[in-house]
Design a protein around this motif. Sequence first.
Motif, PDB file in Angstrom:
ATOM      1  N   GLU A  30       0.829  -1.203   0.000  1.00  0.00           N
ATOM      2  CA  GLU A  30       0.000   0.000   0.000  1.00  0.00           C
ATOM      3  C   GLU A  30       0.868   1.259   0.000  1.00  0.00           C
ATOM      4  OE1 GLU A  30      -3.185  -0.266  -0.255  1.00  0.00           O
ATOM      5  OE2 GLU A  30      -3.418  -2.416   0.126  1.00  0.00           O
ATOM      6  N   ARG A  31       0.220   2.384  -0.211  1.00  0.00           N
ATOM      7  CA  ARG A  31       0.930   3.669  -0.208  1.00  0.00           C
ATOM      8  C   ARG A  31       1.696   3.859   1.093  1.00  0.00           C
ATOM      9  NH1 ARG A  31       0.153   8.239   2.148  1.00  0.00           N
ATOM     10  NH2 ARG A  31       0.913  10.214   1.277  1.00  0.00           N
ATOM     11  N   GLU A  32       1.097   3.446   2.223  1.00  0.00           N
ATOM     12  CA  GLU A  32       1.730   3.619   3.531  1.00  0.00           C
ATOM     13  C   GLU A  32       2.995   2.776   3.670  1.00  0.00           C
ATOM     14  OE1 GLU A  32      -1.498   2.958   3.032  1.00  0.00           O
ATOM     15  OE2 GLU A  32      -2.206   5.014   3.389  1.00  0.00           O
ATOM     16  N   ASP A  33       3.088   1.699   2.876  1.00  0.00           N
ATOM     17  CA  ASP A  33       4.301   0.873   2.899  1.00  0.00           C
ATOM     18  C   ASP A  33       5.416   1.522   2.080  1.00  0.00           C
ATOM     19  OD1 ASP A  33       2.993  -1.278   4.326  1.00  0.00           O
ATOM     20  OD2 ASP A  33       1.999  -1.793   2.433  1.00  0.00           O
ATOM     21  N   ILE A  34       5.025   2.322   1.107  1.00  0.00           N
ATOM     22  CA  ILE A  34       6.004   2.963   0.228  1.00  0.00           C
ATOM     23  C   ILE A  34       6.605   4.196   0.890  1.00  0.00           C
ATOM     24  CG2 ILE A  34       6.305   4.104  -2.019  1.00  0.00           C
ATOM     25  CD1 ILE A  34       3.947   2.331  -3.019  1.00  0.00           C
ATOM     26  N   LEU A  35       5.753   4.959   1.559  1.00  0.00           N
ATOM     27  CA  LEU A  35       6.216   6.164   2.248  1.00  0.00           C
ATOM     28  C   LEU A  35       6.090   5.972   3.757  1.00  0.00           C
ATOM     29  CD1 LEU A  35       4.752   9.198   0.229  1.00  0.00           C
ATOM     30  CD2 LEU A  35       7.092   8.317   0.224  1.00  0.00           C
ATOM     31  N   LYS A  36       7.230   5.862   4.416  1.00  0.00           N
ATOM     32  CA  LYS A  36       7.251   5.721   5.865  1.00  0.00           C
ATOM     33  C   LYS A  36       8.017   6.887   6.479  1.00  0.00           C
ATOM     34  CE  LYS A  36       6.711   0.707   6.180  1.00  0.00           C
ATOM     35  NZ  LYS A  36       7.257  -0.560   6.721  1.00  0.00           N
ATOM     36  N   PHE A  37       7.564   7.309   7.651  1.00  0.00           N
ATOM     37  CA  PHE A  37       8.130   8.478   8.331  1.00  0.00           C
ATOM     38  C   PHE A  37       9.634   8.307   8.533  1.00  0.00           C
ATOM     39  CE2 PHE A  37       8.993  10.854  12.362  1.00  0.00           C
ATOM     40  CZ  PHE A  37       8.800  12.127  11.828  1.00  0.00           C
ATOM     41  N   GLN A  38      10.376   9.330   8.115  1.00  0.00           N
ATOM     42  CA  GLN A  38      11.835   9.403   8.277  1.00  0.00           C
ATOM     43  C   GLN A  38      12.582   8.264   7.571  1.00  0.00           C
ATOM     44  OE1 GLN A  38      12.592   9.819  12.525  1.00  0.00           O
ATOM     45  NE2 GLN A  38      12.395  12.040  12.386  1.00  0.00           N
ATOM     46  N   LYS A  39      11.959   7.701   6.540  1.00  0.00           N
ATOM     47  CA  LYS A  39      12.619   6.691   5.720  1.00  0.00           C
ATOM     48  C   LYS A  39      12.482   7.072   4.254  1.00  0.00           C
ATOM     49  CE  LYS A  39      12.388   2.522   8.576  1.00  0.00           C
ATOM     50  NZ  LYS A  39      11.988   1.095   8.579  1.00  0.00           N
ATOM     51  N   PRO A  40      13.469   6.719   3.436  1.00  0.00           N
ATOM     52  CA  PRO A  40      13.338   7.004   1.999  1.00  0.00           C
ATOM     53  C   PRO A  40      12.227   6.155   1.391  1.00  0.00           C
ATOM     54  CG  PRO A  40      15.267   5.635   2.402  1.00  0.00           C
ATOM     55  CD  PRO A  40      14.742   6.033   3.751  1.00  0.00           C
ATOM     56  N   PRO A  41      11.630   6.594   0.289  1.00  0.00           N
ATOM     57  CA  PRO A  41      10.555   5.827  -0.337  1.00  0.00           C
ATOM     58  C   PRO A  41      11.027   4.424  -0.714  1.00  0.00           C
ATOM     59  CG  PRO A  41      10.669   8.039  -1.280  1.00  0.00           C
ATOM     60  CD  PRO A  41      11.871   7.877  -0.413  1.00  0.00           C
ATOM     61  N   LEU A  42      10.113   3.462  -0.592  1.00  0.00           N
ATOM     62  CA  LEU A  42      10.414   2.078  -0.935  1.00  0.00           C
ATOM     63  C   LEU A  42      10.652   1.946  -2.442  1.00  0.00           C
ATOM     64  CD1 LEU A  42      10.519  -0.961  -0.111  1.00  0.00           C
ATOM     65  CD2 LEU A  42       8.043  -1.028  -0.545  1.00  0.00           C
ATOM     66  N   SER A  43      11.719   1.235  -2.795  1.00  0.00           N
ATOM     67  CA  SER A  43      12.012   0.961  -4.193  1.00  0.00           C
ATOM     68  C   SER A  43      12.579  -0.438  -4.311  1.00  0.00           C
ATOM     69  CB  SER A  43      13.024   1.977  -4.746  1.00  0.00           C
ATOM     70  OG  SER A  43      13.454   1.596  -6.049  1.00  0.00           O
ATOM     71  N   PHE A  44      12.188  -1.129  -5.394  1.00  0.00           N
ATOM     72  CA  PHE A  44      12.780  -2.431  -5.698  1.00  0.00           C
ATOM     73  C   PHE A  44      13.743  -2.328  -6.881  1.00  0.00           C
ATOM     74  CE2 PHE A  44       9.005  -3.803  -3.337  1.00  0.00           C
ATOM     75  CZ  PHE A  44       9.567  -4.750  -2.488  1.00  0.00           C
ATOM     76  N   LEU A  45      13.950  -1.100  -7.365  1.00  0.00           N
ATOM     77  CA  LEU A  45      14.880  -0.888  -8.470  1.00  0.00           C
ATOM     78  C   LEU A  45      16.255  -0.419  -7.987  1.00  0.00           C
ATOM     79  CD1 LEU A  45      12.580   0.818 -11.137  1.00  0.00           C
ATOM     80  CD2 LEU A  45      13.697  -1.406 -11.344  1.00  0.00           C
ATOM     81  N   GLU A  46      16.259   0.523  -7.050  1.00  0.00           N
ATOM     82  CA  GLU A  46      17.518   1.090  -6.582  1.00  0.00           C
ATOM     83  C   GLU A  46      17.572   1.127  -5.064  1.00  0.00           C
ATOM     84  OE1 GLU A  46      19.101   4.367  -9.696  1.00  0.00           O
ATOM     85  OE2 GLU A  46      17.193   4.881  -8.762  1.00  0.00           O
ATOM     86  N   ASN A  47      18.737   0.800  -4.521  1.00  0.00           N
ATOM     87  CA  ASN A  47      18.965   0.989  -3.091  1.00  0.00           C
ATOM     88  C   ASN A  47      18.884   2.486  -2.797  1.00  0.00           C
ATOM     89  OD1 ASN A  47      20.646   1.689  -0.690  1.00  0.00           O
ATOM     90  ND2 ASN A  47      20.943  -0.531  -0.595  1.00  0.00           N
TER      91      ASN A  47
END
Length: 327
Positions: free
Chosen positions: A294-311
């Motif tokens: 979900e969107r909430e899994d992609i954007l988490k507080f004080q963490k960079p956005p979730l990506s499976f392409l780039e670290n």
Amino acid sequence: MSQALFNPFQDLIFDEHFCFLSGVLTTEKMTVFPQWLMDHFKFGNERIEMMDKTKSYTYSDLTLPCSPEVKLAFEGLGTKVQAAYINGFEGMAALDEELLFQWTGRMVYGLLYYEMLYERDRLLRLGEDFVLSTALRERFGHFHLMLQSLIEPVSFVGKKPWSIVVFPLKYSSDIFSYRDDAINLMFSFGVNGFGFIACLQDNGVIGDKEKELLEKMKDHVLHPVQFEELYARFHYSDYILQYKPQFKIESEDDGITIEALPIEAKGNKPIFGFWDEDIFAQLLSNYWNVYGIEREDILKFQKPPLSFLENPYTKDFINPESIDLPF
């Protein structure tokens, strides 16, 4: 050329008696999606919704009026793509991009044609005239002209009007994935062995924007979750593109040439607008919902956005084999 080619967007001609590509009178029809593709993946009886979700068709019911000449031309094109398809990624990657543009363009234009029909008929029931903005008439008219390269002496010179990328992709053998945005002339296609993404009228600027990432992908077989993220990046980049693609179109006695003019920033206005992580995360979550992300899994507080392409910290490409998600 001494005579202008058919442009259905000039007078908004979408009629079952006129060939969608050449404009000649006809009683013939062809499917929007290649018949061999529907047969192979058995999706002809599945339903597809129009953009406003109030109307749907089965894929096999989507047909285009066409002349015998146009039908034959697309059958010949389909034979070439089908032969390449059998050879997987290597076969598809070896195809000329113009063939992929034409093959993809058939499906994108077909869906656009039905959107036009639906909107025209909806307005007719309301007693209103069917109109398109000047910008849309121009965009779709140019797209139609480019698609006529299959049957007319229309050729592309210099920089091409599209971004098309083909890459190895790992899917379960019976899965066929595609997404489209007919209004923005975008398409993605993925099966076991390969995938490709096509922005059919961006003058190559989105492919240039993602060039560094595409270089990192080389020699890797993408996981489907990476494929979806890559298409989301292309799709969102198209959304924030701030300049209208322009073309140099020249007509001579022996044909028409089309050259995509470079898109360059002017003044303080960059080529692409601000990349809003909130909006992108919402778009990406629509593509990743099959994985329960979900969107909430992609954007988490004080963490960079979730990506499976780039670290997000090193910007290294993420090895597809390290992704523990189904395919």
